[in-house]
Design a protein around this motif. Structure first.
Motif, PDB file in Angstrom:
ATOM      1  N   GLU A 117     -22.000  -9.151 -57.669  1.00  0.00           N
ATOM      2  CA  GLU A 117     -21.463  -7.838 -57.307  1.00  0.00           C
ATOM      3  C   GLU A 117     -19.942  -7.953 -57.284  1.00  0.00           C
ATOM      4  O   GLU A 117     -19.374  -8.656 -56.442  1.00  0.00           O
ATOM      5  CB  GLU A 117     -21.993  -7.400 -55.936  1.00  0.00           C
ATOM      6  CG  GLU A 117     -21.589  -5.993 -55.565  1.00  0.00           C
ATOM      7  CD  GLU A 117     -21.944  -4.970 -56.639  1.00  0.00           C
ATOM      8  OE1 GLU A 117     -21.000  -4.341 -57.171  1.00  0.00           O
ATOM      9  OE2 GLU A 117     -23.137  -4.822 -56.955  1.00  0.00           O
ATOM     10  N   LEU A 118     -19.267  -7.257 -58.207  1.00  0.00           N
ATOM     11  CA  LEU A 118     -17.835  -7.463 -58.412  1.00  0.00           C
ATOM     12  C   LEU A 118     -16.981  -6.235 -58.124  1.00  0.00           C
ATOM     13  O   LEU A 118     -15.750  -6.315 -58.175  1.00  0.00           O
ATOM     14  CB  LEU A 118     -17.590  -7.899 -59.867  1.00  0.00           C
ATOM     15  CG  LEU A 118     -18.325  -9.175 -60.311  1.00  0.00           C
ATOM     16  CD1 LEU A 118     -18.287  -9.315 -61.817  1.00  0.00           C
ATOM     17  CD2 LEU A 118     -17.707 -10.387 -59.641  1.00  0.00           C
ATOM     18  N   ALA A 119     -17.604  -5.125 -57.810  1.00  0.00           N
ATOM     19  CA  ALA A 119     -16.861  -3.873 -57.646  1.00  0.00           C
ATOM     20  C   ALA A 119     -15.915  -3.938 -56.450  1.00  0.00           C
ATOM     21  O   ALA A 119     -16.259  -4.449 -55.385  1.00  0.00           O
ATOM     22  CB  ALA A 119     -17.835  -2.706 -57.476  1.00  0.00           C
ATOM     23  N   GLY A 120     -14.713  -3.425 -56.662  1.00  0.00           N
ATOM     24  CA  GLY A 120     -13.762  -3.247 -55.570  1.00  0.00           C
ATOM     25  C   GLY A 120     -13.084  -4.488 -55.058  1.00  0.00           C
ATOM     26  O   GLY A 120     -12.427  -4.445 -54.010  1.00  0.00           O
ATOM     27  N   LEU A 121     -13.184  -5.588 -55.767  1.00  0.00           N
ATOM     28  CA  LEU A 121     -12.582  -6.837 -55.284  1.00  0.00           C
ATOM     29  C   LEU A 121     -11.154  -6.968 -55.815  1.00  0.00           C
ATOM     30  O   LEU A 121     -10.912  -6.774 -57.006  1.00  0.00           O
ATOM     31  CB  LEU A 121     -13.412  -8.029 -55.739  1.00  0.00           C
ATOM     32  CG  LEU A 121     -14.853  -8.072 -55.194  1.00  0.00           C
ATOM     33  CD1 LEU A 121     -15.626  -9.201 -55.851  1.00  0.00           C
ATOM     34  CD2 LEU A 121     -14.849  -8.234 -53.680  1.00  0.00           C
ATOM     35  N   PRO A 122     -10.202  -7.327 -54.941  1.00  0.00           N
ATOM     36  CA  PRO A 122      -8.816  -7.441 -55.404  1.00  0.00           C
ATOM     37  C   PRO A 122      -8.585  -8.637 -56.327  1.00  0.00           C
ATOM     38  O   PRO A 122      -7.731  -8.604 -57.206  1.00  0.00           O
ATOM     39  CB  PRO A 122      -8.015  -7.586 -54.104  1.00  0.00           C
ATOM     40  CG  PRO A 122      -8.982  -8.148 -53.116  1.00  0.00           C
ATOM     41  CD  PRO A 122     -10.324  -7.580 -53.487  1.00  0.00           C
ATOM     42  N   ARG A 171     -18.749 -21.476 -59.172  1.00  0.00           N
ATOM     43  CA  ARG A 171     -18.744 -20.548 -58.039  1.00  0.00           C
ATOM     44  C   ARG A 171     -17.780 -19.408 -58.319  1.00  0.00           C
ATOM     45  O   ARG A 171     -16.598 -19.648 -58.616  1.00  0.00           O
ATOM     46  CB  ARG A 171     -18.314 -21.252 -56.749  1.00  0.00           C
ATOM     47  CG  ARG A 171     -19.327 -22.213 -56.187  1.00  0.00           C
ATOM     48  CD  ARG A 171     -18.849 -22.825 -54.876  1.00  0.00           C
ATOM     49  NE  ARG A 171     -19.699 -23.947 -54.498  1.00  0.00           N
ATOM     50  CZ  ARG A 171     -19.275 -25.012 -53.854  1.00  0.00           C
ATOM     51  NH1 ARG A 171     -18.011 -25.117 -53.483  1.00  0.00           N
ATOM     52  NH2 ARG A 171     -20.108 -25.998 -53.548  1.00  0.00           N
ATOM     53  N   LEU A 172     -18.287 -18.189 -58.209  1.00  0.00           N
ATOM     54  CA  LEU A 172     -17.416 -17.023 -58.216  1.00  0.00           C
ATOM     55  C   LEU A 172     -16.966 -16.781 -56.786  1.00  0.00           C
ATOM     56  O   LEU A 172     -17.793 -16.697 -55.875  1.00  0.00           O
ATOM     57  CB  LEU A 172     -18.144 -15.799 -58.770  1.00  0.00           C
ATOM     58  CG  LEU A 172     -18.414 -15.791 -60.271  1.00  0.00           C
ATOM     59  CD1 LEU A 172     -19.204 -14.538 -60.653  1.00  0.00           C
ATOM     60  CD2 LEU A 172     -17.117 -15.869 -61.076  1.00  0.00           C
ATOM     61  N   LEU A 173     -15.652 -16.661 -56.598  1.00  0.00           N
ATOM     62  CA  LEU A 173     -15.079 -16.561 -55.259  1.00  0.00           C
ATOM     63  C   LEU A 173     -14.242 -15.290 -55.137  1.00  0.00           C
ATOM     64  O   LEU A 173     -13.334 -15.057 -55.951  1.00  0.00           O
ATOM     65  CB  LEU A 173     -14.184 -17.773 -54.979  1.00  0.00           C
ATOM     66  CG  LEU A 173     -14.856 -19.146 -55.136  1.00  0.00           C
ATOM     67  CD1 LEU A 173     -13.813 -20.234 -55.269  1.00  0.00           C
ATOM     68  CD2 LEU A 173     -15.775 -19.415 -53.945  1.00  0.00           C
ATOM     69  N   ALA A 174     -14.546 -14.472 -54.144  1.00  0.00           N
ATOM     70  CA  ALA A 174     -13.697 -13.334 -53.822  1.00  0.00           C
ATOM     71  C   ALA A 174     -12.551 -13.851 -52.968  1.00  0.00           C
ATOM     72  O   ALA A 174     -12.770 -14.462 -51.919  1.00  0.00           O
ATOM     73  CB  ALA A 174     -14.486 -12.268 -53.070  1.00  0.00           C
ATOM     74  N   VAL A 175     -11.329 -13.649 -53.434  1.00  0.00           N
ATOM     75  CA  VAL A 175     -10.151 -14.082 -52.684  1.00  0.00           C
ATOM     76  C   VAL A 175      -9.589 -12.853 -51.978  1.00  0.00           C
ATOM     77  O   VAL A 175      -9.095 -11.927 -52.620  1.00  0.00           O
ATOM     78  CB  VAL A 175      -9.104 -14.735 -53.608  1.00  0.00           C
ATOM     79  CG1 VAL A 175      -7.898 -15.198 -52.810  1.00  0.00           C
ATOM     80  CG2 VAL A 175      -9.726 -15.908 -54.368  1.00  0.00           C
ATOM     81  N   GLU A 176      -9.688 -12.857 -50.661  1.00  0.00           N
ATOM     82  CA  GLU A 176      -9.299 -11.700 -49.858  1.00  0.00           C
ATOM     83  C   GLU A 176      -8.306 -12.140 -48.788  1.00  0.00           C
ATOM     84  O   GLU A 176      -8.000 -13.328 -48.662  1.00  0.00           O
ATOM     85  CB  GLU A 176     -10.550 -11.068 -49.236  1.00  0.00           C
ATOM     86  CG  GLU A 176     -11.545 -10.608 -50.304  1.00  0.00           C
ATOM     87  CD  GLU A 176     -12.937 -10.333 -49.761  1.00  0.00           C
ATOM     88  OE1 GLU A 176     -13.519  -9.312 -50.145  1.00  0.00           O
ATOM     89  OE2 GLU A 176     -13.427 -11.157 -48.963  1.00  0.00           O
ATOM     90  N   ARG A 181     -14.540 -15.936 -50.224  1.00  0.00           N
ATOM     91  CA  ARG A 181     -15.946 -15.645 -49.964  1.00  0.00           C
ATOM     92  C   ARG A 181     -16.727 -15.919 -51.249  1.00  0.00           C
ATOM     93  O   ARG A 181     -16.339 -15.479 -52.332  1.00  0.00           O
ATOM     94  CB  ARG A 181     -16.097 -14.177 -49.541  1.00  0.00           C
ATOM     95  CG  ARG A 181     -17.516 -13.702 -49.339  1.00  0.00           C
ATOM     96  CD  ARG A 181     -17.509 -12.345 -48.640  1.00  0.00           C
ATOM     97  NE  ARG A 181     -16.720 -11.344 -49.334  1.00  0.00           N
ATOM     98  CZ  ARG A 181     -17.191 -10.512 -50.274  1.00  0.00           C
ATOM     99  NH1 ARG A 181     -18.460 -10.591 -50.648  1.00  0.00           N
ATOM    100  NH2 ARG A 181     -16.407  -9.615 -50.844  1.00  0.00           N
ATOM    101  N   VAL A 182     -17.821 -16.669 -51.128  1.00  0.00           N
ATOM    102  CA  VAL A 182     -18.622 -17.001 -52.313  1.00  0.00           C
ATOM    103  C   VAL A 182     -19.455 -15.796 -52.719  1.00  0.00           C
ATOM    104  O   VAL A 182     -20.252 -15.278 -51.946  1.00  0.00           O
ATOM    105  CB  VAL A 182     -19.540 -18.213 -52.041  1.00  0.00           C
ATOM    106  CG1 VAL A 182     -20.410 -18.505 -53.257  1.00  0.00           C
ATOM    107  CG2 VAL A 182     -18.710 -19.445 -51.676  1.00  0.00           C
ATOM    108  N   LEU A 183     -19.247 -15.343 -53.953  1.00  0.00           N
ATOM    109  CA  LEU A 183     -20.016 -14.236 -54.512  1.00  0.00           C
ATOM    110  C   LEU A 183     -21.290 -14.732 -55.185  1.00  0.00           C
ATOM    111  O   LEU A 183     -22.286 -14.012 -55.247  1.00  0.00           O
ATOM    112  CB  LEU A 183     -19.175 -13.478 -55.542  1.00  0.00           C
ATOM    113  CG  LEU A 183     -17.872 -12.872 -55.031  1.00  0.00           C
ATOM    114  CD1 LEU A 183     -17.031 -12.393 -56.197  1.00  0.00           C
ATOM    115  CD2 LEU A 183     -18.169 -11.722 -54.070  1.00  0.00           C
ATOM    116  N   GLY A 184     -21.227 -15.925 -55.705  1.00  0.00           N
ATOM    117  CA  GLY A 184     -22.383 -16.506 -56.384  1.00  0.00           C
ATOM    118  C   GLY A 184     -22.118 -17.949 -56.743  1.00  0.00           C
ATOM    119  O   GLY A 184     -20.979 -18.316 -57.051  1.00  0.00           O
TER     120      GLY A 184
END
Length: 200
Positions: A117-122, A171-176, A181-184
């Motif tokens: 799920e990738l929507a809205g991630l900076p 690992r896909l990582l959301a950097v906030e 945060r690990v996305l997958g």
């Protein structure tokens, strides 16, 4: 001993390489494109820099299309490669799961489709880890297709063809603002099937 001095730039408002590349890729709006064209018609210096930018971009694209680089690609890239008769080996590992993978001598590209799920991630990073969790490398701020809910990672076909049996964890990582945060997480278990000894 005489020194050679470089000629000072003749252009009072040189166009940046980034803008020149966007102009060449037709990524500017009409007003900006018109302004750039007017400048280029009158400025040999920026025209020469545009030609250099185009040559560099073409060379990088050729390297990317060779399948030898670890890069993020698009669905359009994969479709075009297949339309040109190139052999694309593609895996879609389950999020949090494992996929057995390999590459043959005839494969041109090796793609991992990482669904998340990738929507809205900076910002999204792709971390590459070994089986012990040690980070081998990282791609920062990778391009994502939020609508397709996937990142397409191209492993170097040259590297993979020479590799021994190995495990790689992506690992896909959301950097906030609060950190990562690990996305997958996707475990790729590579088995060497090309005859002969591995390169290492």
């Amino acid at each position: 001993m005489a020194t050679t001095r470089s000629e000072p730039p003749q252009c009072s408002a040189p166009i940046s390489e980034e803008i020149l590349l966007e102009y060449w890729m037709a990524a500017l709006d009409e007003a900006a494109e018109t302004a750039i064209e007017e400048h280029l018609f009158a400025c040999d210096e920026c025209g020469g820099r545009l030609r250099g930018t185009i040559a560099l971009a073409e060379a990088l694209r050729d390297v990317a299309r060779s399948g030898s680089l670890r890069v993020i690609v698009s669905d359009d890239f994969v479709r075009q490669a297949k339309a040109e008769g190139r052999t694309v080996r593609e895996y879609t590992p389950p999020r949090g799961g494992v996929v057995a993978c390999t590459i043959s001598a005839d494969d041109d590209f090796l793609i991992a489709r990482l669904v998340a799920e990738l929507a809205g991630l900076p910002r999204v990073d792709l971390g590459i880890y070994d089986s012990e969790g040690r980070e081998r490398g990282r791609m920062a701020d990778v391009p994502v297709d939020a609508a397709a809910r996937a990142v397409l990672y191209q492993e170097s076909a040259t590297f993979a063809k020479a590799a021994p049996d190995d495990v790689m964890v992506l690992r896909l990582l959301a950097v906030e603002a609060g950190g990562e945060r690990v996305l997958g997480e996707y475990e790729m278990r590579h088995t060497r099937t090309i005859p002969g000894p591995a390169a290492w």
